[in-house]
Scaffold this active site. Sequence first.
Site, PDB file in Angstrom:
ATOM      1  N   GLY A  59       0.828  -1.197   0.000  1.00  0.00           N
ATOM      2  CA  GLY A  59       0.000   0.000   0.000  1.00  0.00           C
ATOM      3  C   GLY A  59       0.864   1.250   0.000  1.00  0.00           C
ATOM      4  O   GLY A  59       2.036   1.229   0.392  1.00  0.00           O
ATOM      5  N   CYS A  60       0.284   2.357  -0.425  1.00  0.00           N
ATOM      6  CA  CYS A  60       1.060   3.596  -0.521  1.00  0.00           C
ATOM      7  C   CYS A  60       1.496   4.109   0.851  1.00  0.00           C
ATOM      8  O   CYS A  60       2.656   4.482   1.036  1.00  0.00           O
ATOM      9  CB  CYS A  60       0.258   4.662  -1.264  1.00  0.00           C
ATOM     10  SG  CYS A  60      -1.391   4.978  -0.580  1.00  0.00           S
ATOM     11  N   TYR A  61       0.604   4.093   1.830  1.00  0.00           N
ATOM     12  CA  TYR A  61       0.969   4.581   3.156  1.00  0.00           C
ATOM     13  C   TYR A  61       2.026   3.721   3.844  1.00  0.00           C
ATOM     14  O   TYR A  61       2.945   4.250   4.472  1.00  0.00           O
ATOM     15  CB  TYR A  61      -0.264   4.680   4.048  1.00  0.00           C
ATOM     16  CG  TYR A  61      -1.059   5.952   3.907  1.00  0.00           C
ATOM     17  CD1 TYR A  61      -0.463   7.199   4.068  1.00  0.00           C
ATOM     18  CD2 TYR A  61      -2.427   5.921   3.632  1.00  0.00           C
ATOM     19  CE1 TYR A  61      -1.191   8.379   3.938  1.00  0.00           C
ATOM     20  CE2 TYR A  61      -3.163   7.090   3.516  1.00  0.00           C
ATOM     21  CZ  TYR A  61      -2.554   8.316   3.675  1.00  0.00           C
ATOM     22  OH  TYR A  61      -3.284   9.479   3.560  1.00  0.00           O
ATOM     23  N   PRO A  62       1.970   2.397   3.794  1.00  0.00           N
ATOM     24  CA  PRO A  62       2.978   1.603   4.499  1.00  0.00           C
ATOM     25  C   PRO A  62       4.387   1.678   3.911  1.00  0.00           C
ATOM     26  O   PRO A  62       5.354   1.382   4.624  1.00  0.00           O
ATOM     27  CB  PRO A  62       2.430   0.172   4.381  1.00  0.00           C
ATOM     28  CG  PRO A  62       0.954   0.340   4.195  1.00  0.00           C
ATOM     29  CD  PRO A  62       0.833   1.576   3.348  1.00  0.00           C
ATOM     30  N   THR A  63       4.537   2.051   2.653  1.00  0.00           N
ATOM     31  CA  THR A  63       5.833   1.944   1.992  1.00  0.00           C
ATOM     32  C   THR A  63       6.931   2.727   2.705  1.00  0.00           C
ATOM     33  O   THR A  63       7.993   2.192   3.037  1.00  0.00           O
ATOM     34  CB  THR A  63       5.719   2.377   0.519  1.00  0.00           C
ATOM     35  OG1 THR A  63       4.879   1.443  -0.178  1.00  0.00           O
ATOM     36  CG2 THR A  63       7.082   2.432  -0.152  1.00  0.00           C
TER      37      THR A  63
END
Length: 348
Positions: free
Chosen positions: A151-155
Amino acid sequence: MSDPIRIAILGASGYTGAELIRLLGTHSRAQLAILTADRRAGQTLGAVFPHLAHVPAPPLVAIDDVTDWSGVDVVFCCLPHATTQSVIAALPDHLKIVDLSADFRLADVDVYAQWYGGPHKAPELQKSAVYGLTELARPEVAAARLVANPGCYPTGPHLALVPLIESGLIDPDGIIIDAKSGVSGAGRSAKEGLLHGEVSEGIHAYGVASHRHSPEIEQALSRAAGRSVMASFTPHLMPMNRGILCTMYVQAHENADAATLLAKLAVRYKGEPFVKILPEGTTPHTRHVRGSNLCLIGAVNDRVPGRVILVSAIDNLVKGAAGQAVQNMNVMMGLPETDGLSQYPMFP
């Protein structure tokens, strides 16, 4: 000349699909074979995305109309969560698959059901899926048939925090992640809350203490710690098109400080083409990564004794989605990891 890699993009009319097409347009071996988009079926790529009108591509088709996959090598799935499982389960075994939805990111199907409101529809397939943050799972990605794109936030938090937890330099407990994202992260569908008049000239938190990326973040932190870890994660919507900035508050162990943490990260990511560690006291801006597959990480000592503030910046549509997916495809296919991803950031 090497044979082309024939690509299918399922859900090609969204922002992530557009970014895949843009990046693959400069790839040395990628050839667009199938583009699906049910609501845009029958239209040309130029009609859907005028900025990509010059890219060689077939017309868009409905996914149910695709019956022959023999001319495809790699599938990128850009479909909404809870729909991808059934689609991927029905694909032929010869296909390499990079799934950009959330459907295969959580290893525990019960956790998936808890956060996504229904049972997992392909639990056996989940067992073989690899969580594909390339820098942290390169050997697994190379051997995988199905990669779950992060996901974009976890990266950003994963890249910044996992090596520090593994090395014992920070306390895995009590981590606070304050994240801010541009509106493209919510997709291209018409939504009242994303109208210009609703978003511009303001900022607001959403999904407070309940965002679906929380278990994904905690999954990686828990693996790094070797035990269950919880983190406080709060996303905010910013009046900008692209970018994610994550500010992370961590407690350093013993005599560790910002310089210590940055040194560890610099060693961990030495030679990595896309993860760059900034000098101590320097923090990244989203404008510094716009349009690129870069993740920039900086750190500063907090005024609170023993606490360090880490900051990461990525383009949510590139390193947070399509760029990471192309990077994974390159590793899966034994290609140079930077192929199609050499674009420098755009500024201003």
